[in-house]
Motif scaffolding. Structure first.
Motif, PDB file in Angstrom:
ATOM      1  N   UNK A 138       0.860  -1.189   0.000  1.00 49.60           N
ATOM      2  CA  UNK A 138       0.000   0.000   0.000  1.00 49.60           C
ATOM      3  C   UNK A 138       0.894   1.235   0.000  1.00 49.60           C
ATOM      4  N   UNK A 139       0.620   2.122  -0.947  1.00 47.70           N
ATOM      5  CA  UNK A 139       1.472   3.289  -1.131  1.00 47.70           C
ATOM      6  C   UNK A 139       0.872   4.518  -0.461  1.00 47.70           C
ATOM      7  N   UNK A 140       1.712   5.533  -0.329  1.00 48.70           N
ATOM      8  CA  UNK A 140       1.267   6.777   0.298  1.00 48.70           C
ATOM      9  C   UNK A 140       0.355   7.596  -0.602  1.00 48.70           C
ATOM     10  N   UNK A 141       0.141   7.161  -1.849  1.00 43.55           N
ATOM     11  CA  UNK A 141      -0.892   7.813  -2.661  1.00 43.55           C
ATOM     12  C   UNK A 141      -2.174   6.972  -2.694  1.00 43.55           C
ATOM     13  N   UNK A 142      -2.310   6.066  -1.735  1.00 45.38           N
ATOM     14  CA  UNK A 142      -3.497   5.222  -1.533  1.00 45.38           C
ATOM     15  C   UNK A 142      -3.627   4.073  -2.536  1.00 45.38           C
ATOM     16  N   UNK A 143      -2.699   3.991  -3.488  1.00 45.27           N
ATOM     17  CA  UNK A 143      -2.711   2.874  -4.427  1.00 45.27           C
ATOM     18  C   UNK A 143      -2.256   1.610  -3.689  1.00 45.27           C
ATOM     19  N   UNK A 184      -1.024  -2.320  -4.464  1.00 51.40           N
ATOM     20  CA  UNK A 184      -0.596  -3.205  -5.544  1.00 51.40           C
ATOM     21  C   UNK A 184      -0.278  -4.573  -4.959  1.00 51.40           C
ATOM     22  N   UNK A 204       8.890  -0.404  -6.975  1.00 48.42           N
ATOM     23  CA  UNK A 204       8.275   0.568  -6.066  1.00 48.42           C
ATOM     24  C   UNK A 204       9.371   1.176  -5.213  1.00 48.42           C
ATOM     25  N   UNK A 263      11.099   2.572  -2.154  1.00 50.82           N
ATOM     26  CA  UNK A 263      10.832   2.278  -0.747  1.00 50.82           C
ATOM     27  C   UNK A 263      10.156   3.407   0.001  1.00 50.82           C
ATOM     28  N   UNK A 265       7.922   5.479  -0.794  1.00 53.34           N
ATOM     29  CA  UNK A 265       6.495   5.749  -1.010  1.00 53.34           C
ATOM     30  C   UNK A 265       5.604   4.653  -0.428  1.00 53.34           C
ATOM     31  N   UNK A 266       6.233   3.668   0.221  1.00 50.51           N
ATOM     32  CA  UNK A 266       5.451   2.576   0.818  1.00 50.51           C
ATOM     33  C   UNK A 266       4.855   3.039   2.146  1.00 50.51           C
ATOM     34  N   UNK A 267       3.571   2.802   2.359  1.00 52.77           N
ATOM     35  CA  UNK A 267       2.978   3.040   3.674  1.00 52.77           C
ATOM     36  C   UNK A 267       2.927   1.723   4.451  1.00 52.77           C
ATOM     37  N   UNK A 268       2.331   0.698   3.845  1.00 51.97           N
ATOM     38  CA  UNK A 268       2.241  -0.620   4.484  1.00 51.97           C
ATOM     39  C   UNK A 268       2.625  -1.711   3.491  1.00 51.97           C
ATOM     40  N   UNK A 269       2.988  -2.862   4.033  1.00 54.62           N
ATOM     41  CA  UNK A 269       3.003  -4.085   3.239  1.00 54.62           C
ATOM     42  C   UNK A 269       2.185  -5.116   4.006  1.00 54.62           C
ATOM     43  N   UNK A 270       1.136  -5.606   3.372  1.00 57.45           N
ATOM     44  CA  UNK A 270       0.366  -6.689   3.994  1.00 57.45           C
ATOM     45  C   UNK A 270       1.121  -7.988   3.759  1.00 57.45           C
ATOM     46  N   UNK A 321      -1.312  -9.513   9.316  1.00 59.30           N
ATOM     47  CA  UNK A 321       0.072  -9.094   9.559  1.00 59.30           C
ATOM     48  C   UNK A 321       0.413  -7.916   8.660  1.00 59.30           C
ATOM     49  N   UNK A 322       0.984  -6.887   9.260  1.00 60.57           N
ATOM     50  CA  UNK A 322       1.240  -5.665   8.517  1.00 60.57           C
ATOM     51  C   UNK A 322       2.650  -5.154   8.799  1.00 60.57           C
ATOM     52  N   UNK A 323       3.400  -4.895   7.716  1.00 65.62           N
ATOM     53  CA  UNK A 323       4.640  -4.142   7.841  1.00 65.62           C
ATOM     54  C   UNK A 323       4.278  -2.665   7.729  1.00 65.62           C
ATOM     55  N   UNK A 352       5.843   1.172   7.471  1.00 69.66           N
ATOM     56  CA  UNK A 352       7.073   1.931   7.253  1.00 69.66           C
ATOM     57  C   UNK A 352       7.175   3.049   8.275  1.00 69.66           C
ATOM     58  N   UNK A 406       7.694   7.210  -7.855  1.00 74.17           N
ATOM     59  CA  UNK A 406       7.228   6.291  -6.839  1.00 74.17           C
ATOM     60  C   UNK A 406       7.104   4.887  -7.403  1.00 74.17           C
ATOM     61  N   UNK A 444      -3.544  10.583  -6.573  1.00 75.62           N
ATOM     62  CA  UNK A 444      -3.172  11.551  -5.548  1.00 75.62           C
ATOM     63  C   UNK A 444      -1.648  11.688  -5.495  1.00 75.62           C
ATOM     64  N   UNK A 445      -1.175  12.858  -5.098  1.00 78.91           N
ATOM     65  CA  UNK A 445       0.269  12.947  -4.881  1.00 78.91           C
ATOM     66  C   UNK A 445       0.648  12.107  -3.664  1.00 78.91           C
ATOM     67  N   UNK A 452       4.284  12.487   2.141  1.00 78.36           N
ATOM     68  CA  UNK A 452       5.259  11.806   3.009  1.00 78.36           C
ATOM     69  C   UNK A 452       5.016  12.123   4.475  1.00 78.36           C
TER      70      UNK A 452
END
Lengths: 94, 97, 118
Positions: A18-23, A25, A62, A64, A66-71, B79-81, B83, C90, C114-115, C118
Motif C-alpha cells: 500500500x502506497x502513500x498515494x493510496x494505491x 498493488x 516501487x 521504498x 512511497x510505501x505506507x504498508x506491506x500486507x 500481519x502488517x509491515x 514503514x 514512486x 493523488x500525490x 510523506x
C-alpha cells in the motif's frame, strides 16, 4: 538491516504493497534492497476500477520511500524469529 | 529472565523494546491509527504488527450545511509491515504498576 | 539481487523497453527507458504524459517525441507548477505493450492519482 533481511526471506511470496498515494498493488515479491525498494511481479492493482492507470503493467519497481504498508502473508511471519532478531538489533544498534 | 539492564528505560526506544509481543497503539500520518501486537521494529520505527485494526478518520464538508462530517473507516489485517516514516507516536499498553 | 539492478528490473533491453512511471506528484508518464541510476532518476525517450479525468473528455494524450529535457518543459506547461520536477518516482512498471495497445484509452475514466504525501 532487520527488515531488509526479513523481506529477502519473503521473496517468492505474494504481498500487497500500500502506497502513500493510496494505491494498493498486489504481486509476488521478486526482490528487495537495503532502501526497501521493492520489485513485484504478476502485479494487479487492488481497486482496478478506481485506479486503471496500471492496467497494462505486469511487474513493477516501487520506491521504498512511497510505501505506507506491506500486507504480509501469515505463513511468512515467524513470530519467534522476529522477536529474537528485533532484540538482537536493539542491542547492536544501541 | 529479564535482567535489570533489559527492563530499564534509558532512551525512548527502550519503551518500544519493552512493548515487544504486546498490543500497542500507533498514530500515523494522514489520520490513520493502528492497534496491534508488536512483533518487530527497528530504529526507524519500521514495524511488523499482528492482528492489526486500522482506523482512518476522514472529514467531509456537507455541501448544504457546511457542517463537518467526521467518518471513520475500520479494517483488520492479520500481519502488517508499517514503514517508520509515517509514524507519529507509539504508545505501549497500559500496565498496572 | 537488488531491485535497481537492470537485470533484476527486467530492463535488459534498455533503449527499447516501454515503461510506465507514476511520479510523487501523481503524474503518469509512459516512455522508452533510456537509462536510470541508483537514485531511480530516469531518462525517457518518446515519452508522453497520461492525464486522467472523470469528465467526458476522459483522457488526453500529450504526445512528445522529445527526450526528458523537453518533456520536463512540456510537463511544466501542462501543470504550471515549477516546484514539482519529475525527479522522484514512486512506481516504475514495465509496460506490456500488447495489453496497453488493447486498452481503449478514450473510454477510460479515472480520477487523477493523488500525490504521495510523506
Amino acid at each position: 538491516m532487520l527488515f531488509f533481511s526479513y523481506f529477502k526471506e519473503l521473496v517468492g511470496k505474494e504481498v500487497t504493497v500500500e502506497l502513500k498515494n493510496d494505491l494498493a498493488i498486489r504481486g509476488i515479491l521478486h526482490s528487495v534492497d537495503q532502501y526497501l525498494n521493492i520489485k513485484l511481479e504478476n502485479t494487479r492493482v487492488v481497486d482496478q476500477d478506481k485506479y486503471p492507470h496500471m492496467l497494462s503493467v505486469r511487474n513493477c519497481f516501487i520506491r521504498g520511500s512511497v510505501v505506507r504498508y506491506v500486507q504480509l502473508p501469515p505463513d511468512g511471519v515467524d513470530i519467534d524469529i522476529l522477536h529474537d532478531a528485533t532484540r538482537r538489533e536493539a542491542r547492536g544498534g544501541g | 529472565m529479564a535482567t535489570e539492564e533489559e527492563s530499564t528505560v534509558r532512551e525512548p526506544l527502550d519503551l518500544i523494546r519493552l512493548s515487544l509481543d504486546e498490543r500497542i497503539y500507533v498514530k500515523l500520518r494522514s489520520d490513520r491509527e493502528l492497534r496491534g501486537k508488536l512483533h518487530a521494529y527497528d530504529q526507524h520505527l519500521n514495524m511488523i504488527l499482528g492482528d492489526v485494526e486500522e482506523v482512518i478518520t476522514t472529514v467531509e464538508i456537507d455541501d448544504e450545511t457546511y457542517e463537518e462530517i467526521v467518518r471513520t473507516t475500520r479494517r483488520t489485517v492479520p500481519f502488517l509491515f508499517v514503514r517508520g516514516d509515517g509514524v507519529i507516536l507509539v504508545s505501549p499498553p497500559l500496565r498496572t504498576a | 539481487m537488488d531491485p535497481t539492478s537492470k537485470y533484476s528490473m527486467g530492463f535488459v533491453f534498455i533503449g527499447t523497453e516501454t515503461i510506465s512511471v507514476i511520479t510523487n506528484d501523481g503524474r503518469h508518464i509512459v516512455g522508452i527507458l533510456k537509462g536510470f541510476d541508483q537514485a531511480t532518476n530516469i531518462i525517457l525517450d518518446e515519452s508522453h504524459e497520461r492525464v486522467y479525468s472523470t469528465k467526458n473528455r476522459g483522457y488526453f494524450d500529450c504526445h512528445s517525441t522529445f527526450s526528458v529535457f523537453k518533456l520536463i518543459i512540456l510537463v511544466f506547461w501542462i501543470a504550471v507548477d515549477s516546484n514539482s520536477g519529475i525527479q522522484i518516482r514512486s512506481v516504475v512498471g514495465e509496460l506490456d505493450e500488447e495489453l496497453d495497445a488493447n486498452l481503449d484509452l478514450s473510454k477510460l475514466r479515472a480520477h487523477p492519482l493523488k500525490p504521495v504525501i510523506h
